[in-house]
Design a protein around this motif. Structure first.
Motif, PDB file in Angstrom:
ATOM      1  N   ALA A 259       0.836  -1.197   0.000  1.00 20.54           N
ATOM      2  CA  ALA A 259       0.000   0.000   0.000  1.00 20.54           C
ATOM      3  C   ALA A 259       0.873   1.250   0.000  1.00 20.54           C
ATOM      4  CB  ALA A 259      -0.924  -0.004   1.216  1.00 20.54           C
ATOM      5  N   LYS A 260       1.960   1.183   0.785  1.00 17.41           N
ATOM      6  CA  LYS A 260       2.861   2.327   0.888  1.00 17.41           C
ATOM      7  C   LYS A 260       3.520   2.627  -0.463  1.00 17.41           C
ATOM      8  CE  LYS A 260       6.301   4.017   4.124  1.00 17.41           C
ATOM      9  NZ  LYS A 260       7.699   3.611   3.888  1.00 17.41           N
ATOM     10  N   VAL A 261       3.969   1.557  -1.105  1.00 18.88           N
ATOM     11  CA  VAL A 261       4.612   1.699  -2.416  1.00 18.88           C
ATOM     12  C   VAL A 261       3.628   2.300  -3.425  1.00 18.88           C
ATOM     13  CG1 VAL A 261       5.669   0.434  -4.343  1.00 18.88           C
ATOM     14  CG2 VAL A 261       6.195  -0.208  -1.968  1.00 18.88           C
ATOM     15  N   PHE A 262       2.427   1.769  -3.418  1.00 18.04           N
ATOM     16  CA  PHE A 262       1.371   2.224  -4.316  1.00 18.04           C
ATOM     17  C   PHE A 262       1.110   3.729  -4.116  1.00 18.04           C
ATOM     18  CE2 PHE A 262      -3.077   0.710  -6.013  1.00 18.04           C
ATOM     19  CZ  PHE A 262      -3.007   1.665  -7.009  1.00 18.04           C
ATOM     20  N   LEU A 263       0.970   4.115  -2.857  1.00 19.37           N
ATOM     21  CA  LEU A 263       0.706   5.528  -2.542  1.00 19.37           C
ATOM     22  C   LEU A 263       1.847   6.417  -3.006  1.00 19.37           C
ATOM     23  CD1 LEU A 263      -0.814   5.228   1.048  1.00 19.37           C
ATOM     24  CD2 LEU A 263      -1.966   6.203  -0.940  1.00 19.37           C
ATOM     25  N   GLU A 264       3.089   5.978  -2.724  1.00 22.49           N
ATOM     26  CA  GLU A 264       4.253   6.777  -3.108  1.00 22.49           C
ATOM     27  C   GLU A 264       4.305   6.954  -4.608  1.00 22.49           C
ATOM     28  OE1 GLU A 264       7.607   4.909  -1.278  1.00 22.49           O
ATOM     29  OE2 GLU A 264       7.094   5.785   0.687  1.00 22.49           O
ATOM     30  N   GLU A 265       3.958   5.886  -5.283  1.00 16.75           N
ATOM     31  CA  GLU A 265       3.998   5.921  -6.736  1.00 16.75           C
ATOM     32  C   GLU A 265       2.998   6.952  -7.282  1.00 16.75           C
ATOM     33  OE1 GLU A 265       3.077   4.644 -10.718  1.00 16.75           O
ATOM     34  OE2 GLU A 265       1.974   3.468  -9.210  1.00 16.75           O
ATOM     35  N   LEU A 266       1.930   7.176  -6.548  1.00 18.02           N
ATOM     36  CA  LEU A 266       0.930   8.171  -6.951  1.00 18.02           C
ATOM     37  C   LEU A 266       1.248   9.563  -6.391  1.00 18.02           C
ATOM     38  CD1 LEU A 266      -2.286   6.073  -6.350  1.00 18.02           C
ATOM     39  CD2 LEU A 266      -1.629   7.042  -8.543  1.00 18.02           C
ATOM     40  N   GLY A 267       2.361   9.649  -5.666  1.00 17.86           N
ATOM     41  CA  GLY A 267       2.748  10.934  -5.096  1.00 17.86           C
ATOM     42  C   GLY A 267       1.945  11.306  -3.858  1.00 17.86           C
ATOM     43  N   LEU A 268       1.413  10.311  -3.150  1.00 19.91           N
ATOM     44  CA  LEU A 268       0.612  10.578  -1.949  1.00 19.91           C
ATOM     45  C   LEU A 268       1.344  10.073  -0.702  1.00 19.91           C
ATOM     46  CD1 LEU A 268      -2.811   9.282  -3.336  1.00 19.91           C
ATOM     47  CD2 LEU A 268      -2.065  11.659  -3.214  1.00 19.91           C
ATOM     48  N   ASN A 269       1.134  10.738   0.416  1.00 21.87           N
ATOM     49  CA  ASN A 269       1.777  10.295   1.663  1.00 21.87           C
ATOM     50  C   ASN A 269       0.893   9.364   2.456  1.00 21.87           C
ATOM     51  OD1 ASN A 269       3.616  12.314   1.038  1.00 21.87           O
ATOM     52  ND2 ASN A 269       2.411  13.805   2.213  1.00 21.87           N
ATOM     53  N   ASP A 270      -0.374   9.480   2.222  1.00 21.65           N
ATOM     54  CA  ASP A 270      -1.290   8.821   3.133  1.00 21.65           C
ATOM     55  C   ASP A 270      -2.571   8.470   2.391  1.00 21.65           C
ATOM     56  OD1 ASP A 270      -1.946   7.847   5.536  1.00 21.65           O
ATOM     57  OD2 ASP A 270      -1.751   9.744   6.619  1.00 21.65           O
ATOM     58  N   THR A 271      -3.324   7.528   2.905  1.00 22.83           N
ATOM     59  CA  THR A 271      -4.587   7.196   2.233  1.00 22.83           C
ATOM     60  C   THR A 271      -5.577   8.347   2.404  1.00 22.83           C
ATOM     61  OG1 THR A 271      -5.581   6.193   4.176  1.00 22.83           O
ATOM     62  CG2 THR A 271      -4.326   4.727   2.715  1.00 22.83           C
ATOM     63  N   GLY A 272      -6.523   8.413   1.498  1.00 27.15           N
ATOM     64  CA  GLY A 272      -7.549   9.447   1.561  1.00 27.15           C
ATOM     65  C   GLY A 272      -8.398   9.305   2.805  1.00 27.15           C
ATOM     66  N   ILE A 273      -8.591   8.069   3.223  1.00 26.43           N
ATOM     67  CA  ILE A 273      -9.421   7.825   4.400  1.00 26.43           C
ATOM     68  C   ILE A 273      -8.749   8.406   5.641  1.00 26.43           C
ATOM     69  CG2 ILE A 273     -10.377   5.990   5.866  1.00 26.43           C
ATOM     70  CD1 ILE A 273     -11.747   6.471   3.099  1.00 26.43           C
ATOM     71  N   ALA A 274      -7.434   8.207   5.746  1.00 24.69           N
ATOM     72  CA  ALA A 274      -6.703   8.767   6.881  1.00 24.69           C
ATOM     73  C   ALA A 274      -6.738  10.291   6.834  1.00 24.69           C
ATOM     74  CB  ALA A 274      -5.258   8.270   6.893  1.00 24.69           C
ATOM     75  N   ARG A 275      -6.584  10.854   5.619  1.00 28.96           N
ATOM     76  CA  ARG A 275      -6.630  12.309   5.486  1.00 28.96           C
ATOM     77  C   ARG A 275      -8.011  12.840   5.833  1.00 28.96           C
ATOM     78  NH1 ARG A 275      -5.885  13.457   0.062  1.00 28.96           N
ATOM     79  NH2 ARG A 275      -5.515  11.280  -0.439  1.00 28.96           N
ATOM     80  N   LEU A 276      -9.018  12.104   5.425  1.00 32.45           N
ATOM     81  CA  LEU A 276     -10.391  12.529   5.715  1.00 32.45           C
ATOM     82  C   LEU A 276     -10.637  12.538   7.225  1.00 32.45           C
ATOM     83  CD1 LEU A 276     -13.238  13.334   4.881  1.00 32.45           C
ATOM     84  CD2 LEU A 276     -13.774  10.944   4.498  1.00 32.45           C
ATOM     85  N   ALA A 277     -10.226  11.466   7.883  1.00 37.81           N
ATOM     86  CA  ALA A 277     -10.424  11.377   9.333  1.00 37.81           C
ATOM     87  C   ALA A 277      -9.702  12.522  10.032  1.00 37.81           C
ATOM     88  CB  ALA A 277      -9.925  10.041   9.854  1.00 37.81           C
ATOM     89  N   ARG A 278      -8.475  12.796   9.597  1.00 38.49           N
ATOM     90  CA  ARG A 278      -7.700  13.877  10.213  1.00 38.49           C
ATOM     91  C   ARG A 278      -8.383  15.230  10.008  1.00 38.49           C
ATOM     92  NH1 ARG A 278      -2.822  11.731   8.639  1.00 38.49           N
ATOM     93  NH2 ARG A 278      -2.807  13.067   6.815  1.00 38.49           N
ATOM     94  N   THR A 279      -8.875  15.425   8.783  1.00 41.43           N
ATOM     95  CA  THR A 279      -9.537  16.694   8.476  1.00 41.43           C
ATOM     96  C   THR A 279     -10.806  16.867   9.303  1.00 41.43           C
ATOM     97  OG1 THR A 279      -8.682  16.546   6.257  1.00 41.43           O
ATOM     98  CG2 THR A 279     -10.421  18.146   6.611  1.00 41.43           C
ATOM     99  N   VAL A 280     -11.551  15.790   9.461  1.00 41.37           N
ATOM    100  CA  VAL A 280     -12.756  15.844  10.299  1.00 41.37           C
ATOM    101  C   VAL A 280     -12.357  16.330  11.691  1.00 41.37           C
ATOM    102  CG1 VAL A 280     -14.473  14.442  11.503  1.00 41.37           C
ATOM    103  CG2 VAL A 280     -14.118  14.132   9.048  1.00 41.37           C
ATOM    104  N   TYR A 281     -11.307  15.733  12.234  1.00 42.55           N
ATOM    105  CA  TYR A 281     -10.868  16.114  13.578  1.00 42.55           C
ATOM    106  C   TYR A 281     -10.453  17.572  13.645  1.00 42.55           C
ATOM    107  CZ  TYR A 281     -11.188  12.023  16.452  1.00 42.55           C
ATOM    108  OH  TYR A 281     -11.677  11.020  17.229  1.00 42.55           O
ATOM    109  N   GLU A 282      -9.613  17.971  12.690  1.00 39.94           N
ATOM    110  CA  GLU A 282      -9.109  19.340  12.709  1.00 39.94           C
ATOM    111  C   GLU A 282     -10.248  20.337  12.522  1.00 39.94           C
ATOM    112  OE1 GLU A 282      -6.019  19.716   9.795  1.00 39.94           O
ATOM    113  OE2 GLU A 282      -4.797  18.259  10.902  1.00 39.94           O
TER     114      GLU A 282
END
Ligand SMILES: Nc1nc2c(ncn2[C@@H]2O[C@H](COP(=O)(O)OP(=O)(O)OP(=O)(O)O)[C@@H](O)[C@H]2O)c(=O)[nH]1
Ligand SMILES: [Mg+2]
Length: 370
Positions: A259-282
């Motif tokens: 998953a990490k390799v896949f994300l890096e290959e797309l130029g992303l640091n983190d899954t969208g779900i993790a980013r979404l959860a973080r944004t909800v919190y913030e």
């Protein structure tokens, strides 16, 4: 009257109690809502016209580290209740739509940008228009709620002097809605805030927008109506998250390494779900503190500015009532010491009283007496 949207004073009857935060996922049909819902909750939503509810855990790498450290029998993440609301079409009857989101704490609006030959799009790919249609619907709903209320007050005014106070507040709302602005842009004092909470206004609810992209759009970082959407969300001070629900689904089937390799290959640091959860919190002004031990490592959700004693109440009302003190170590300090035993030996636990303002990542052990 105008200014930046603040969260500090508003909030969430839910947080503070033991109930979960409740978030409604809304958008047009075929925008990717159920796909996202499934990623967030691991709950398969059957297609249909009924709202589905399921619990999603809030991903938090700190929990993984604490688990590694303590090897507890049980691990409990913070959770959020997500609602998968049937697709919204402008012009269609919207009573059911509005009903199903009347008691959510926040909305995730999913707009489609992805192109697909297989998945039909109704009026073309137009994420800005889709967002705007929903926004208009919510504004209209509030407008009609307001009118009903104003008419009632006009009738009561002679008999009920309190109605005049309420009138002042509602006139502020009216002025806002007349400019086609959502009520969340209205800055109120805590009293007014409390009074307004009883109305269930739709445009007072916090919104997070998720634009659902295809792989090509993720790579090029470009999609239709991008400028309009970004400009409008900047104006409204709302966060925008780019996700590809399809890629996320593929990633969720991989092991962590791949998953990490896949994300890096797309130029992303983190899954969208993790980013979404973080944004909800913030965006909702929330944070986590932790309790750790052999039996359980657990994250607890509180709003920013919660004091130690109230935080204890999240765990149990007895602990709040019989609160003596909190033994606190910041997550980073715990990491530096290695484990909580070492923290103890080095005397690095801080003793804090009931008015200590809990910080994000605090690892806390409460002392109480009942
Ligand atoms: N190509 C592509 N297809 C997607 C993507 N996201 C979702 N889909 C597909 O689009 C279709 C609709 O997705 P859903 O998640 O069911 O959409 P929905 O918003 O829940 O739709 P309704 O429940 O009908 O309102 C499904 O076939 C998904 O597999 C994406 O990012 N790319
Ligand atoms: Mg669906």
């Amino acid at each position: 009257m105008w200014g930046e949207y603040r969260f500090a004073e508003r909030f969430f009857c839910n947080i503070g109690g033991t109930q979960n935060l409740k978030i409604g996922i809304i958008g047009r049909p075929q925008a990717g809502k159920s796909t996202l819902f499934q990623l967030l909750t691991n709950h398969h939503a059957p297609s249909g016209n009924k709202t589905q509810v399921a619990v999603g855990k809030v991903p938090d790498p700190r929990i993984e580290v604490l688990t590694e450290m303590h090897r507890p029998r049980k691990v409990t993440y913070a959770t959020i209740d997500f609602l998968d609301v049937p697709g919204f079409l402008p012009g269609a009857s919207t009573g059911g739509f509005l009903q199903s989101i009347s008691d959510v704490d926040a909305l995730v609006v999913v707009v489609r940008a992805f192109e697909s030959d297989i998945v039909p799009s109704y009026d073309g790919i137009q994420p800005y228009t889709d967002f705007n249609d929903i926004q208009q619907e919510l504004l209209v709903a509030d407008w009609s709620l307001l009118e009903t209320r104003l008419e009632r007050i006009a009738k009561q005014r002679m008999k009920n002097p309190q109605a005049a106070d309420e009138l002042g507040l509602l006139e502020k709302c009216q002025a806002t809605l007349e400019q086609a602005l959502p009520l969340r842009q209205l800055i109120l004092d805590p009293e007014e805030e409390k009074a307004l909470r009883t109305y269930d206004f739709m445009t007072r609810k916090p919104i997070i927008v998720v634009v659902n992209l295809d792989e090509e759009q993720i790579r090029s970082n470009a999609y239709p109506q991008q400028q309009e959407l970004e400009k409008e969300l900047a104006r409204l001070n709302l966060p925008l998250i780019k996700v590809s629900a399809q890629i996320e689904t593929e990633i969720s089937e991989l092991d962590a390494e791949d998953a990490k390799v896949f994300l890096e290959e797309l130029g992303l640091n983190d899954t969208g779900i993790a980013r979404l959860a973080r944004t909800v919190y913030e965006h909702l002004g929330l944070m986590s503190f932790f309790t750790v031990g052999d039996d359980e490592v657990r994250a607890w959700t509180i709003k920013n500015g919660t004091m130690a004693r109230q935080a204890a109440g999240k765990i149990h009302s007895d602990i709040e009532r019989g609160f003596i003190r909190a033994e606190v170590v910041a997550y980073q300090d715990l990491l530096a010491c290695g484990n909580s035993q070492a923290v103890k030996e080095k005397g690095r636990f801080r003793l804090e009283g009931k008015e200590y303002m809990v910080q994000d990542g605090d690892v806390i052990s409460f002392r109480f007496n009942v």
